[in-house]
Design an enzyme around this catalytic site. Structure first.
Site, PDB file in Angstrom:
ATOM      1  N   LYS A 118       0.724  -0.742   0.130  1.00 32.05           N
ATOM      2  CA  LYS A 118      -0.106  -0.463   0.048  1.00 32.05           C
ATOM      3  C   LYS A 118       1.085   1.203  -0.327  1.00 32.05           C
ATOM      4  O   LYS A 118       0.664   2.617  -1.046  1.00 32.05           O
ATOM      5  CB  LYS A 118      -1.274  -0.062   1.574  1.00 32.05           C
ATOM      6  CG  LYS A 118      -1.790  -1.460   1.357  1.00 32.05           C
ATOM      7  CD  LYS A 118      -2.829  -1.130   2.184  1.00 32.05           C
ATOM      8  CE  LYS A 118      -4.487  -2.016   2.154  1.00 32.05           C
ATOM      9  NZ  LYS A 118      -3.951  -3.612   2.493  1.00 32.05           N
ATOM     10  N   GLU A 202      -3.473   6.140   8.750  1.00 32.33           N
ATOM     11  CA  GLU A 202      -4.756   6.911   7.998  1.00 32.33           C
ATOM     12  C   GLU A 202      -5.303   7.873   8.893  1.00 32.33           C
ATOM     13  O   GLU A 202      -6.157   6.893  10.285  1.00 32.33           O
ATOM     14  CB  GLU A 202      -4.619   6.319   7.201  1.00 32.33           C
ATOM     15  CG  GLU A 202      -3.912   6.222   5.639  1.00 32.33           C
ATOM     16  CD  GLU A 202      -4.462   5.078   4.441  1.00 32.33           C
ATOM     17  OE1 GLU A 202      -4.091   4.721   3.440  1.00 32.33           O
ATOM     18  OE2 GLU A 202      -5.671   4.582   5.339  1.00 32.33           O
ATOM     19  N   HIS A 237     -14.886  -6.274   8.068  1.00 30.27           N
ATOM     20  CA  HIS A 237     -13.938  -5.366   6.798  1.00 30.27           C
ATOM     21  C   HIS A 237     -13.699  -6.282   5.423  1.00 30.27           C
ATOM     22  O   HIS A 237     -13.420  -5.989   4.524  1.00 30.27           O
ATOM     23  CB  HIS A 237     -12.614  -5.183   6.840  1.00 30.27           C
ATOM     24  CG  HIS A 237     -12.332  -3.981   8.493  1.00 30.27           C
ATOM     25  ND1 HIS A 237     -13.636  -3.060   8.236  1.00 30.27           N
ATOM     26  CD2 HIS A 237     -12.353  -4.064   9.925  1.00 30.27           C
ATOM     27  CE1 HIS A 237     -12.638  -2.109   9.558  1.00 30.27           C
ATOM     28  NE2 HIS A 237     -12.244  -3.313  10.513  1.00 30.27           N
ATOM     29  N   ARG A 294      -5.465  -9.176  -9.997  1.00 31.94           N
ATOM     30  CA  ARG A 294      -6.067  -9.998 -10.004  1.00 31.94           C
ATOM     31  C   ARG A 294      -7.605  -9.441 -10.468  1.00 31.94           C
ATOM     32  O   ARG A 294      -8.536  -9.044  -9.916  1.00 31.94           O
ATOM     33  CB  ARG A 294      -6.042 -10.786  -8.964  1.00 31.94           C
ATOM     34  CG  ARG A 294      -6.796 -10.167  -8.072  1.00 31.94           C
ATOM     35  CD  ARG A 294      -6.948 -11.253  -6.392  1.00 31.94           C
ATOM     36  NE  ARG A 294      -6.952 -10.593  -4.953  1.00 31.94           N
ATOM     37  CZ  ARG A 294      -8.468 -10.229  -5.018  1.00 31.94           C
ATOM     38  NH1 ARG A 294     -10.151 -10.513  -5.537  1.00 31.94           N
ATOM     39  NH2 ARG A 294      -8.508  -9.885  -3.536  1.00 31.94           N
TER      40      ARG A 294
END
Length: 503
Positions: A118, A202, A237, A294
């Protein structure tokens, strides 16, 4: 440009069967692999050839890249399609496949590595002006420094694993006093799940919606987006219900996010099918999250509204063919919603409920699609993801798609295990979902186990039961047969009520 003559699918279950079907339509010979736990699975019988790759545990079977490549050489295979999960985003495997002279149906190893982390993905897209969630752009290990950064960003914040996914290695922190403990927990979980304890910070976006854009690129520099999917109905999540298009995006916002997704793909010279994921806040500002290099589980809803077969497009791109369309050629038609049918108990915190499919009858009819890899009588293995099927309904409008999916859920017959089918009904009937006024906190805000608890019998049901008792006293039917019909009458079966002459 090399034509693929024989394709091995390095996966199992519904996605293996999905890929095999498209390959067959293209005239490509197919090879399936399977673990000892999957020897009776439909994908094994469907392929032209099938080879056992090892014991049930993934590490000894579906993750044995070396053995899979060896099988390809033995059987004269040209290409490998990895599906999703397992080796699909393993750059080392993709590199080994190419080194072995085989075609990997997916992006380059370099693109996987860049977008698989990330933090490196953030660095890659920065020059393209892609909006990013405020926070750190690099891994951080010093707790004191991380706390200072979190205070500067402003609580609440998310601590996230750099190599993470599926909510693993993620912690929500509301105040500085709890930051150190939560950071250590995130590092430990990330190390355990991914072998990489790197984390970053974040700003926590309140009330976010999860919007992802499907992209498709070729080896000639052409990249298009295939519009969006909304994936905001999640537990732990992880997605449970997805739809296309989103009920909240305006045409202008859709175009803006689509352009941003194409630029993200361009930042890593992407080829093949991929997905760019964004958070959309309550002010309709969007932020880049990550790119999945993907095919996604939820790709069928995009296929339903675009008329494209994404697996076929992946194969053509892998052969070196250019995309046969431009962005302006693509249009959305209708609305599609997917429910992931998991072997999970929604009344027990969605915990897996492994067992045997005593009854398994798929729904049918207009606008209904079922992608699955199971049959009646099969066991749900404990070794893999508990998803049984993807149930997709398509309609001319969103309300029609909702009603069609509700009908399909009612027709789906599964016994022997608990599933997410009742949860799907709950969501589809909830005013927040119907109105489109929901976010990723839907389960937290609206769902509880009590919502699926059976309702107590009403007066009319009691009258039916009394009539059945009277019938039992005056009939020669075995008690078990009358009891079975009583169950049907009490649960609202019109056929049984008519047959009994009650109600």
């Amino acid at each position: 440009m090399k034509k693929i003559a024989k394709l091995l699918v390095a996966n199992r279950g519904e996605i293996a069967l999905r890929v095999l079907r498209s390959a067959k339509e293209m005239g490509i010979a197919t090879v399936a692999i399977y673990s000892e736990a999957d020897r009776l699975a439909p994908h094994v019988r469907y392929a032209d050839e099938a080879v056992c790759v090892g014991p049930p545990a993934s590490a000894q079977s579906y993750l044995r890249g070396d053995k899979i490549i060896e099988i390809c050489h033995q059987l004269g295979v040209d290409a490998i399609h990895p599906g999703y999960g397992f080796l699909s985003e393993n750059a080392g495997f993709a590199r080994a496949v190419r080194a072995a002279g085989l075609i990997f149906v997916g992006p380059s190893p370099e693109a996987m590595e860049l977008m698989g982390d990330k933090l490196s993905a953030k660095q890659a897209v920065k020059p393209y002006g892609i909006p990013l969630v405020p926070g750190t752009d690099e891994a951080i290990t010093d707790v004191a420094e991380a706390t200072r950064i979190a205070e500067a960003v402003g609580f609440p914040v998310l601590i996230k694993a750099s190599a993470g996914g599926g909510g693993k290695g993620m912690r929500l922190v509301h105040a500085a006093g709890e930051f150190a403990e939560q950071m250590q927990l995130a590092v430990n979980e990330a190390t355990s799940a991914f072998g990489d304890g790197a984390v970053f910070i974040e700003k926590f976006v309140s009330g976010p919606r999860h919007i992802e854009i499907q992209v498709l690129g070729d080896e000639h520099g052409n990249i298009v987006h295939l519009f969006e999917r909304e994936c905001s109905i999640q537990r732990r999540h992880q997605k449970v219900i997805e739809e296309a298009p989103s009920s909240v995006l305006t045409p202008a916002l859709r175009e803006q996010m689509g352009r941003a997704a194409v630029e993200v793909a361009r930042a890593c010279q992407y080829s093949g099918a991929g997905t760019v994921e964004f958070l959309l806040d309550d002010q309709h500002r969007f932020y880049f999250l990550e790119m999945n290099t993907r095919l996604q589980v939820e790709h069928p809803v995009t296929e339903q509204i675009t008329g494209l077969d994404l697996v076929k497009e992946q194969i053509r791109v892998a052969e070196g063919q250019p995309l046969p369309f431009r962005q302006e050629d693509l249009q959305m038609r209708g609305h599609a919603i997917e429910l992931r049918v998991y072997a999970e108990d929604p009344q027990n915190n969605f915990l897996p409920d492994i067992g045997r499919l005593s009854t398994y009858v798929r729904p049918q009819g207009p606008g209904v699609r079922v992608d699955d890899g199971f049959e009646q009588g099969m066991d749900i293995p404990i070794y893999y993801d508990p998803m049984i099927a993807k149930l997709v309904a398509t309609g001319a409008t969103r309300p029609e798609a909702i009603e069609r999916l509700l009908r399909a859920i009612a027709e789906y017959q599964i016994t022997g295990i608990e599933t997410t089918l009742p949860f799907g009904t709950f969501v589809l009937k909830h005013p927040a979902f119907v109105s489109g006024n929901f976010d990723t906190n839907f389960v937290r805000d609206h769902f509880s186990a009590a919502a699926l608890a059976p309702t107590p019998p009403d007066e009319s049901t009691a009258q039916v039961a009394a009539a059945l008792v009277a019938m039992l006293l005056h009939t020669q039917q075995p008690a078990a047969a009358v009891a079975e019909e009583a169950t049907g009458a009490a649960t609202g079966s019109a056929w049984r009520r008519n047959r009994l002459g009650v109600g």
